[in-house]
Design a protein around this motif. Structure first.
Motif, short mmCIF file in Angstrom:
data_model
loop_
_atom_site.label_atom_id
_atom_site.label_comp_id
_atom_site.label_asym_id
_atom_site.label_seq_id
_atom_site.Cartn_x
_atom_site.Cartn_y
_atom_site.Cartn_z
N ARG A 46 0.83 -1.23 0.00
CA ARG A 46 0.00 0.00 0.00
C ARG A 46 0.85 1.25 0.00
O ARG A 46 2.01 1.22 0.39
N CYS A 47 0.24 2.36 -0.37
CA CYS A 47 1.00 3.60 -0.44
C CYS A 47 0.06 4.79 -0.29
O CYS A 47 -1.10 4.73 -0.68
N TYR A 53 4.80 7.02 -12.38
CA TYR A 53 5.72 6.02 -12.93
C TYR A 53 5.67 4.70 -12.17
O TYR A 53 6.43 3.78 -12.46
N CYS A 54 4.77 4.62 -11.20
CA CYS A 54 4.72 3.43 -10.34
C CYS A 54 3.32 2.84 -10.26
O CYS A 54 3.14 1.64 -10.44
N MET A 55 2.33 3.68 -9.98
CA MET A 55 0.96 3.18 -9.72
C MET A 55 -0.05 3.87 -10.62
O MET A 55 0.18 4.99 -11.07
N MET A 60 -5.75 0.06 -7.89
CA MET A 60 -4.78 -0.94 -7.43
C MET A 60 -5.54 -1.96 -6.59
O MET A 60 -6.36 -1.60 -5.75
N GLN A 61 -5.25 -3.22 -6.79
CA GLN A 61 -5.84 -4.27 -5.97
C GLN A 61 -4.91 -4.53 -4.80
O GLN A 61 -3.82 -5.05 -4.99
N TRP A 62 -5.32 -4.11 -3.60
CA TRP A 62 -4.44 -4.30 -2.44
C TRP A 62 -4.51 -5.74 -1.96
O TRP A 62 -5.54 -6.39 -2.06
N ARG A 344 4.11 -7.62 -12.40
CA ARG A 344 3.87 -6.78 -11.23
C ARG A 344 4.57 -5.46 -11.46
O ARG A 344 5.60 -5.41 -12.11
N SER A 345 4.04 -4.43 -10.82
CA SER A 345 4.68 -3.12 -10.94
C SER A 345 5.57 -2.89 -9.72
O SER A 345 5.58 -3.69 -8.78
N MET A 346 6.31 -1.77 -9.75
CA MET A 346 7.33 -1.50 -8.74
C MET A 346 6.78 -1.58 -7.31
O MET A 346 7.40 -2.18 -6.44
N SER A 347 5.62 -0.99 -7.07
CA SER A 347 5.11 -0.96 -5.70
C SER A 347 4.71 -2.35 -5.21
O SER A 347 4.67 -2.62 -4.01
N GLN A 348 4.39 -3.24 -6.16
CA GLN A 348 3.99 -4.60 -5.76
C GLN A 348 5.20 -5.49 -5.51
O GLN A 348 5.12 -6.49 -4.81
#
Ligand code: SAM
Ligand code: SF4
Length: 351
Positions: A46-47, A53-55, A60-62, A344-348
């Motif tokens: 989460r954020c 450039y990230c989300m 977003m599916q947490w 997956r993206s960076m935050s994931q």
């Protein structure tokens, strides 16, 4: 849930501590002879920001809270890496690590492992947390700051929070973190006009700016190679105003570094795309839900959390880690036609 779970876990850990005393530990070596020394642990997906450039802005599916590693689970895995495999550095990341409740409790537990304990954060809540985290044993922080313009900041992060991040940087310095490093992702046409201003920010504030090349790990899939501002271009822009001299080779660290010839500090660039440093990579990663990844760009993951929750012993989990490290590839293929983006993206993943 994060405060420990009873006698079984405690008995298990006491047994593990005994077996660790007997086991001297050995290096975790991948098929290309690289020794793993650095573990990145995502503590949440989460954020409180939504960086473009990230989300995505929305949707977003947490992860379900129960799918995320508890502090006890993180500590157990971290201790396997440190005690069995001589991992020397742990970096907490996310998502935004500071949105995880009671983060200082985890920091205090991991600090007992005696590693170089660091965190990457967007800095927005550091005004409140920096001292507590420092007291708990966090040694270093990297804070993300991509622009000094409040309007652009809101466009890039989708939050009106530049003042909070600037406050957070001050709070980190005041809490005694040294060095404080500032990460700036540079995207062409977005903030590439601010490279020199950001370098000046580093010089003026006694922090090391580290420019990061935009990587194909954005959630919206808008990355294109022509949006990458490469290391050579970044260094040339700064050196045209503030002459630079490159510092000796980076070793396993991701940043190439330069010093300002006038003696006012240093600056780094992480050239993942234009000058990949995979040959020296000593990093592995754990996602928030305990998936073990041997590369930021890996397409395979190894589910250590499920193994742990299925009651596997430390020996069995260690065997999984060794098998996974045996699949670490020579390097990512961003610049090749056969590059496959991770799903997956960076935050994931945990950048
Ligand atoms: N939320 C924290 C932060 O932003 O610092 C920690 C997690 S964030 C995913 C870790 C780092 O990855 C940050 O420095 C961020 O700027 C960087 N990052 C995110 N997406 C990126 C991308 N597509 N390319 C390059 N760096 C990226
Ligand atoms: Fe959040 Fe960090 Fe990703 Fe920005 S880069 S959206 S702060 S996880």
């Amino acid at each position: 849930m994060d405060q420990g779970s009873g006698h079984d876990a405690m008995d298990q850990r006491m047994g593990d501590e005994l077996s660790m005393e007997e086991a001297p530990g050995s290096d975790l070596v991948d098929p290309f002879g690289r020794i793993i020394r650095d573990l990145r642990i995502s503590v949440t997906d989460r954020c409180n920001f939504r960086c473009t450039y990230c989300m995505p802005a929305e949707g977003m599916q947490w992860l379900d809270r129960s799918a995320v590693m508890s502090f006890e689970e993180i500590e157990r895995l971290a201790s396997i890496f440190v005690h069995r495999y001589r991992v020397e550095g742990i970096r907490l990341t996310g998502g935004e690590p500071t949105v995880r409740a009671h983060l200082a409790v985890l920091v205090r537990r991991l600090a007992k492992l005696g590693v170089d304990l660091a965190m990457t954060t967007n800095g927005a809540t550091l005004r409140l947390l920096a001292s507590e985290l420092r007291d708990a044993g966090l040694k270093r922080v990297n804070i993300s700051l991509d622009t000094l313009d409040p309007v652009k900041f809101e466009q890039m992060t989708r939050r009106d929070s530049l003042h909070r991040v600037l406050d957070g940087i001050e709070a980190a310095k005041a809490a005694g973190f040294d060095p404080v490093k500032i990460n700036a992702v540079i995207e062409r046409g977005v903030n590439d006009d601010e490279i020199v201003a950001l370098a000046e920010f580093g010089r003026t504030n006694g922090v090391e700016m580290r420019f990061i090349e935009f990587m194909p790990l954005d959630a919206t899939g808008h990355w294109m190679s022509d949006k990458v501002v490469g290391q050579d271009e970044i260094v040339a822009a700064i050196a045209a105003v503030y002459p630079l001299e490159q510092l000796p080779a980076r070793g396993a660290a991701p940043a190439d570094r330069w010093r300002y010839l006038d003696g006012v500090g240093t600056v780094g660039v992480i050239p993942t795309v234009t000058k990949p440093f995979c040959g020296d990579c000593d990093r592995v990663r754990l996602t928030a839900e305990g998936q073990f990844r041997t590369c930021l760009f890996a397409t395979d993951e190894f589910d250590l959390l499920a193994a742990m929750r299925n009651g596997e012993s430390d020996d069995e989990i260690a065997a999984r880690i060794e098998r996974a490290v045996g699949t670490k590839w020579a390097g990512h293929q961003i610049n090749q036609v056969n590059f496959v983006r991770p799903n997956r993206s960076m935050s994931q993943i945990g950048g």
